[in-house]
Design a protein around this motif. Structure first.
Motif, mmCIF file in Angstrom:
data_model
loop_
_atom_site.group_PDB
_atom_site.id
_atom_site.type_symbol
_atom_site.label_atom_id
_atom_site.label_comp_id
_atom_site.label_asym_id
_atom_site.label_seq_id
_atom_site.Cartn_x
_atom_site.Cartn_y
_atom_site.Cartn_z
ATOM 1 N N LYS A 152 0.827 -1.204 0.000
ATOM 2 C CA LYS A 152 0.000 0.000 0.000
ATOM 3 C C LYS A 152 0.866 1.263 0.000
ATOM 4 N N THR A 153 2.090 1.158 0.561
ATOM 5 C CA THR A 153 2.927 2.341 0.719
ATOM 6 C C THR A 153 3.231 3.009 -0.619
ATOM 7 N N ILE A 154 3.548 2.207 -1.603
ATOM 8 C CA ILE A 154 3.919 2.772 -2.894
ATOM 9 C C ILE A 154 2.714 3.466 -3.546
ATOM 10 N N GLN A 174 8.355 4.579 10.606
ATOM 11 C CA GLN A 174 8.677 3.603 9.577
ATOM 12 C C GLN A 174 8.255 4.080 8.186
ATOM 13 N N HIS A 175 7.065 4.658 8.114
ATOM 14 C CA HIS A 175 6.617 5.239 6.850
ATOM 15 C C HIS A 175 7.624 6.286 6.379
ATOM 16 N N TYR A 176 8.010 7.115 7.299
ATOM 17 C CA TYR A 176 8.931 8.199 6.995
ATOM 18 C C TYR A 176 10.232 7.642 6.421
ATOM 19 N N ILE A 204 -4.713 8.275 5.414
ATOM 20 C CA ILE A 204 -4.814 7.776 6.782
ATOM 21 C C ILE A 204 -4.531 6.285 6.769
ATOM 22 N N ASP A 205 -3.505 5.871 7.485
ATOM 23 C CA ASP A 205 -3.144 4.466 7.503
ATOM 24 C C ASP A 205 -3.777 3.785 8.715
ATOM 25 N N GLU A 206 -4.189 2.543 8.533
ATOM 26 C CA GLU A 206 -4.781 1.764 9.619
ATOM 27 C C GLU A 206 -5.973 2.489 10.223
#
Ligand code: ADP
Ligand code: MG
Length: 701
Positions: free
Chosen positions: A304-306, A334-336, A398-400
């Protein structure tokens, strides 16, 4: 029938006096004729079928049997006497038991005469028995067979105590049918009834309350469930359409340089087809003039990050800023770190804002945000603070999402005059059907494909008594250079006990894996954040081989070298949590394992959860099982429980009807968006009434 008939207050119904009326209102929310006709039984006693004694099973509930009493005796007990009858049919014998009313039974009961008995069947002392059965002579029974299926209405203690028994309820509904002549207007158009072979409303209402056969009942149930789900879907779809018309969004007209440059030159891997499809869906939203409100579902590790990054690049290309919010500091960090690595060669600025960002740094971030020189801000709830102002926020990711409430989503909206586009990402796969019903105001994209080359995680269930073997397995894996997680439950109510379990576990592991050969990290909620980070860092860097932790690692760390996840007291975790934890391993090239440790005593639900985990890695399949075990309210968390306040349909069991209903609701609105066609007048009318009653707020938060 007078069109206002159904709005008549319940007080006017025969047999309903002021006292009953107020009880019905208080206890069941029944105010009008309409309410009582739509008050459906929640079960039926099927007196159309008969059991033989040798067919009884230990879990059989209510049964109806034909047989004779051949013998009666009194049994003396410490607590009183009971009267016991030996009851036989041509297949076996059982007991009927009375704890009171002995005299009446002894005098009235005919020995050796065929009776039809009905009651709840128990298994006691190696014998089936029914306490206080209903009994009717077979002769009379044959003569009196009126409705064979007996409806049972939901009730409350207060109602039964004050004499509004099931029988009375039944009579009240009969009165209403008499008063109305059973002529109820239909609420679905004729063409739908014909196309779907549905029975009409009047017939459905009659058969839901007074079914003669189980077939008639099934038809009535189908018709009413379809109707209920059809109108929920219709309202949700309309709400979504209206939102799109009303709420203008920023149009991201161009696919610009950043996006293209990154897409063509810097993608670290080929996108999966699912990722490509999802990006297309998002681009379409962003290019329209309406605000995007999209839920992106994708299992742990589905990439999902990409997708988030590419979406953010689209925003920046169009002169806007983007933010990404994560529920925990670890996850935000971690995202950062992950994103920084991906965009090193792009001319954009990214920064991190969390609760522990130092004041000086914070000030710089605030300034850069307001000036527009900071393009992507990643962070925790800290982003929501009023002090944090963007020059022009165009996109919020918005994650999670399950940890953010609706209120927080709303807060993001107000960072601008025009709300930013919103992309909600979740790894907790909500079954699509449920998502459709709960998030009618969100569009949904799904990444249903994992990047290639992943080895499915092998999951096994082991009992505590096999711990030595499990430890040996850990030793072997560590010898191969792998790292291990050991996770303990931490449930708030029994925090001290759980904490003790964790420390005991840690000590026992420390004994079996002595330093200096082995190094162990420990992380739990009672530690200071700095200590937590330090321990986490050591594990991430590979300085420790074993990480003993509570569920704090659930949505956190990414350590591709970790290949074993051991979950202690696994029976105490919910399915989605087990699945999330398992997702911490299987991120590298090596075969990964998940070991579920439990004691021997397991409830049926625990067994189902463990078996499901062993059987499948598919998050959606797991979510379906979870939904069946816990019901929709629980899945969404307490704050949202009760959102699905359905009268007759069941989101889980009536999945197929839901899909059908959604299809027809969509088709109706596609053909006739304003419901202006004469044949849809009934739908428009019903919809308006529902809107007026704000019924929809019973369904969605
Ligand atoms: P999640 O959906 O759980 O957030 P991530 O975005 O963190 O998943 O991706 C998980 C891992 O898979 C990352 O290491 C990422 O680089 C990798 N990945 C993502 N998409 C692909 C792809 N199409 N091909 C190969 N690896 C991928
Ligand atoms: Mg992720």
């Amino acid at each position: 029938m007078n069109p206002n008939f159904l709005n008549t207050p319940i007080d006017y119904l025969k047999r309903v006096g002021p006292q009953r009326a107020s009880l019905l209102k208080q206890e069941l929310g029944i105010h009008t004729y309409q309410d009582i006709i739509n008050f459906f039984p929640n079960k039926y006693i099927d007196k159309t079928s008969y059991y033989k004694i040798n067919q009884l099973q230990r879990n059989t509930a209510e049964v109806q049997i034909v047989g004779k009493v051949v013998h009666l005796k009194m049994v003396e007990q410490k607590r009183g006497k009971r009267l016991v009858a030996k009851f036989i049919d041509d297949t076996g014998e059982m007991e009927l038991v009375w704890f009171k009313g002995h005299k009446w039974i002894k005098e009235g009961l005919k020995l050796n005469t065929p009776y039809v008995i009905y009651g709840k069947c128990n298994w006691f002392n190696g014998m089936f028995s029914i306490p206080h059965p209903e009994m009717e002579l077979l002769e009379d029974h044959k003569a009196s067979l009126k409705t064979a299926m007996q409806p049972v209405y939901p009730s409350t203690e207060k109602l039964t105590k004050t004499g509004i028994t099931n029988k009375v309820m039944n009579q009240l509904i009969q009165e209403l049918f008499l008063a109305s002549g059973g002529k109820f207007y239909d609420t679905l158009p004729k063409y739908l009834l014909e196309e779907l072979k549905l029975i009409n409303k009047a017939e459905a209402l009659f058969n839901i309350h007074f079914p003669k056969t189980s077939e008639a009942l099934a038809k009535a149930q189908y018709r009413l469930k379809f109707e209920e789900l059809f109108y929920i879907q219709l309202q949700l779809i309309l709400k979504n359409l209206i939102r799109k018309q009303k709420i203008k969004g920023f149009a991201f007209d161009k696919v610009g340089e950043l996006f293209n440059d990154f897409y063509n030159n810097h993608l670290p891997f080929d996108l999966t087809n699912a990722q490509k499809r999802v990006i297309k869906e998002i681009r379409k939203d962003l290019g329209s003039n309406a605000q995007m409100n999209r839920l992106l579902q994708g299992d742990v590790g589905s990439g999902k990050t990409i997708v988030a990054l590419l979406t953010a690049l689209l925003a920046i290309d169009n002169g806007f800023q983007a933010c990404i919010m994560a529920p925990t500091e670890i996850l935000a960090t971690q995202h950062y770190n992950g994103l920084i690595e991906l965009v090193t060669e792009l001319p954009i600025q990214i920064n991190l804002l969390t609760g522990s960002t130092k004041t000086a740094n914070r000030k710089e971030i605030h300034k850069a945000l307001e000036e527009g020189t900071l393009h992507i801000l990643i962070g925790t709830h800290a982003i929501l603070e009023d002090k944090v102002k963007f020059k022009n926020l165009g996109l919020a990711i918005i994650d999670e999402q399950h940890r953010f409430g609706v209120a927080q989503r709303a807060k993001l909206w107000h960072k601008n005059d025009i709300p930013p586009h919103i992309l909600v990402m979740t790894a907790t796969p909500i079954p699509r059907t449920l998502a459709m019903s709960l998030y009618g105001d969100l569009d949904i994209s799904v990444i249903d494909e994992l990047p290639p080359g992943r080895k499915p995680i092998k999951t096994v269930h082991r009992y505590d008594s096999n711990r030595l073997k499990v430890f040996q397995f850990i030793r072997d894996e560590i010898a191969k250079g792998r790292q291990i997680y050991v996770v303990y439950p931490l449930i708030q109510e029994s925090e001290t006990l759980d904490y003790k379990d964790l420390m005991d576990g840690y000590e026992s592991i420390a004994r079996d894996f002595p330093s200096p050969k082995y190094q162990i990290s420990i992380v739990h909620g009672q530690m200071k954040p700095a200590d937590k980070d330090y321990e986490m860092e050591r594990f991430v860097k590979g300085e420790t081989q074993i990480m003993v932790a509570t569920t704090v690692i659930e949505v956190g760390v990414n350590v591709p070298n970790a290949s074993v996840m051991i979950i202690e007291s696994a029976e105490r975790f919910g399915l989605s949590q087990l699945h999330q934890l398992r997702g911490r391993v299987g991120r590298g090239a090596e075969q990964s394992f998940c070991i579920l440790m439990t004691g021997h005593k397991l409830s049926d639900d625990s067994k189902t959860r463990l078996e499901t985990m062993v059987k499948t890695n598919d998050g959606f399949e797991i979510a379906e099982v979870d939904l069946k075990l816990r019901g929709p309210g629980d899945i969404m968390g307490t704050q949202q429980s009760g959102v699905l306040n359905l009268k007759i349909a069941d989101i889980v069991k009536d999945n197929d009807i839901l899909k059908t209903a959604r299809y027809y609701a969509m088709r109706t609105l596609k053909d006739d968006p304003n419901l202006q066609l004469p044949e849809n007048a009934i739908i428009l009318n019903t919809y308006k009434k529902l809107q007026a009653n704000k019924t929809i707020w019973n369904y969605i938060s």
